[in-house]
Write an enzyme that holds these catalytic residues in place. Structure first.
Site, PDB file in Angstrom:
ATOM      1  N   LYS A 267     -15.679  -5.753  54.386  1.00 55.70           N
ATOM      2  CA  LYS A 267     -15.342  -5.940  52.972  1.00 55.70           C
ATOM      3  C   LYS A 267     -16.561  -5.664  52.091  1.00 55.70           C
ATOM      4  O   LYS A 267     -17.704  -5.761  52.540  1.00 55.70           O
ATOM      5  CB  LYS A 267     -14.889  -7.390  52.732  1.00 55.70           C
ATOM      6  CG  LYS A 267     -13.585  -7.770  53.395  1.00 55.70           C
ATOM      7  CD  LYS A 267     -13.276  -9.235  53.150  1.00 55.70           C
ATOM      8  CE  LYS A 267     -11.970  -9.637  53.812  1.00 55.70           C
ATOM      9  NZ  LYS A 267     -10.794  -9.037  53.166  1.00 55.70           N
ATOM     10  N   ARG A 341      -2.347 -10.468  60.286  1.00 56.75           N
ATOM     11  CA  ARG A 341      -1.047 -10.181  60.900  1.00 56.75           C
ATOM     12  C   ARG A 341      -1.164 -10.069  62.419  1.00 56.75           C
ATOM     13  O   ARG A 341      -0.196 -10.281  63.133  1.00 56.75           O
ATOM     14  CB  ARG A 341      -0.469  -8.902  60.294  1.00 56.75           C
ATOM     15  CG  ARG A 341      -1.281  -7.654  60.520  1.00 56.75           C
ATOM     16  CD  ARG A 341      -0.983  -6.554  59.514  1.00 56.75           C
ATOM     17  NE  ARG A 341      -1.538  -6.881  58.203  1.00 56.75           N
ATOM     18  CZ  ARG A 341      -1.451  -6.087  57.131  1.00 56.75           C
ATOM     19  NH1 ARG A 341      -0.786  -4.933  57.224  1.00 56.75           N
ATOM     20  NH2 ARG A 341      -1.990  -6.430  55.991  1.00 56.75           N
TER      21      ARG A 341
END
Length: 514
Positions: A267, A341
């Site tokens: 990130k 996920r």
């Protein structure tokens, strides 16, 4: 914080021994300028001189008046005494008294008030007065310890609402505590210890699986995320058995990424510190179980928390790697920052063994959901219309609102892969929906809902901190589902005022595709 309910008139409420008194005054009730008790007289004078308007959130502060046992009295207009208006009134009232070191607070509601409104008043007060202290050398701890709320009428529903609020606040504040802790104070091991403490009471069980047990289960997707982290993963299985053994449980699955760097798909640095909040789903499951322990409803609930860090060391999973999930489906990991996920899909497969009546996963999953819904409503995705409706109604009742999003099969086209059964990301478009479509592949054997709380689990900026959402929504759903005595049904519930959006764009940058 301790709550107490009493049936009292306004005049009697003013004689109580408290440090301050908040009077919630509805807009349709005109004060009597000739009343014996002083609040009505002073309020009537203020209205006559244009110094107080009967609209939600208007505040009049009174100090050390004759006939009042307490020095501080704050009158706050609650309009029609609807929950959203009561929330605005309580927020304004607390702003007027918080500078004083108040330990005992009285809250009196003038006119008719519902159980929902009473619960909203107490939960709003708790939220406004909350203070994080754990890692501060000189913390400013909350001084407010006791709240006595009163109204001119009494009922079993009002008293049950106060009991519910007490448990709800305990759960929300526990969720805030763990989400607010820095990642070095909230590792997967720390979360597991917290779960064991919560589940030490009657009707509880807690099992914590480590790397060897998870590998034996074949949780290849979960292990792939964890393989770059020095902190060992933990798979936490909590059980609350308050109902009959034959009763199918509701399973709550909370994403527990205790810090998310993005992995190899790292990130950007700005706001990355906020990725300690990427275990907000796990924190909400802990909070719900804390509340269940206080309320002891006759239901069965399972909590599953796959907990790990997502780190970019030399062992970390790489973009393009293919892993095998517990379900046997292979996954091409195109973006290691779409790790939430991956841990959830194995937990969802594990949930099948409980033969659940419903499974709800809760995750700070996508920045796309922040862009779509901001910080007001959590995103709701579900393959079951009844479950979706129940969750929406529970959200409206509790004020912890959500919004149902689509799950059309066409959205899954972008997840196709030449090298595995499915890719873990699609394109930028509809990112929250494609993430939900990925999860849906692992939920075919039960009713399922997914709550994307990336926009609602915490606030950014000057007010940075965890919100404790969606503990209130989940708890209301569970209690309504159980038809517990005294719990209000969800049908035809009034809507609650939305919360303000804070730092939506910066949060979306930080969350990205986690």
């Amino acid at each position: 914080m301790n709550f107490e309910f009493q049936k009292l008139s306004l005049s009697h409420a003013m004689t109580a021994s408290v440090d301050a008194l908040v009077v919630l005054w509805p807009g349709h009730v005109l004060p009597d300028a000739k009343a014996v008790e002083p609040v009505s007289r002073l309020l009537a004078q203020a209205i006559a001189h244009g110094d107080f308007e009967l609209k939600a959130g208007a505040v009049l502060s009174l100090y050390s008046q004759p006939g009042m046992a307490t020095r501080h009295v704050v009158v706050s207009c609650s309009a029609d005494n609807q929950p959203g208006q009561i929330r605005s009134a309580m927020q304004a009232a607390w702003g007027a008294v918080k500078a004083s070191k108040i330990k005992r607070l009285g809250v009196h509601v003038v006119g008719d008030v519902s159980a929902q409104g009473l619960q909203m008043a107490l939960s709003t007060l708790a939220d406004a007065s909350y203070s994080y202290t754990t890692t501060l050398s000189k913390p400013k701890a909350r001084t407010l310890k006791n709240v006595r709320i009163s109204a001119s009428h009494d009922s079993a529903e009002l008293r049950q609402a106060v009991v519910h609020a007490q448990a709800l606040v305990a759960g929300v504040e526990l969720a805030k505590e763990w989400a607010n802790r820095p990642a070095n104070h909230a590792t997967p091991t720390h979360l597991a210890q917290a779960a064991k403490t919560i589940a030490s009471g009657r009707n509880f069980k807690c099992e914590v699986l480590g790397p060897k047990e998870v590998a034996k289960l074949g949780m290849g997707a979960f292990m792939a995320v964890a393989q770059g982290a020095a902190e060992p993963l933990r798979f936490i299985v909590m059980r609350y058995n308050g109902g009959a053994a034959s009763q199918a449980p509701v399973v709550l699955v909370g994403k527990g990424i205790t810090f998310d760097t993005g992995g190899i798909s790292i990130k950007p640095a700005p706001e990355m510190d906020e990725m300690k909040y990427d275990m907000g789903g796990a924190a909400s499951v802990l909070g719900v179980f804390k509340a269940l322990g206080e309320l002891k409803p006759k239901i069965n609930v399972v909590g599953l928390i796959p907990a790990t860090e997502n780190m970019p060391d030399g062992l970390a999973v790489k973009p393009g790697d293919v892993v095998t999930s517990m379900s046997g489906q292979t996954i091409e990991i195109l973006n290691t920052d779409a790790e939430g996920r991956l841990v959830l899909c194995d937990a969802l497969t594990y949930a099948e063994r409980f033969k659940p009546q419903a499974v709800i996963d809760i995750a700070t999953l996508t920045g796309a959901c922040v862009i779509a819904l901001g910080a007001v409503r959590s995103g709701l995705f579900s393959s079951d219309d009844t479950l979706a409706s129940q969750l929406q109604q529970a959200g409206e009742y509790s004020g912890d609102v959500c919004w149902r999003m689509p799950l059309d099969d066409d959205y899954a086209e972008g997840l196709k892969s030449r090298f595995a059964d499915v890719a873990n990301v699609a394109g930028r478009a509809a990112g929250s929906v494609t993430a939900a479509k990925f999860l849906q592949r692992f939920t075919k054997s039960f009713a399922w809902a997914h709550l994307d709380i990336a926009g609602t689990a915490w606030r950014s900026g000057a007010a940075k901190g965890a919100t404790g959402r969606p503990v209130a929504l989940l708890l209301q759903y569970l209690l309504s589902n159980a038809q517990a005595p005294g719990v209000q049904k969800n049908a035809a519930l009034p809507k609650v005022a939305d919360q303000s959006v804070q730092k939506v764009k910066s949060k979306a940058r930080a969350v990205k595709q986690s």
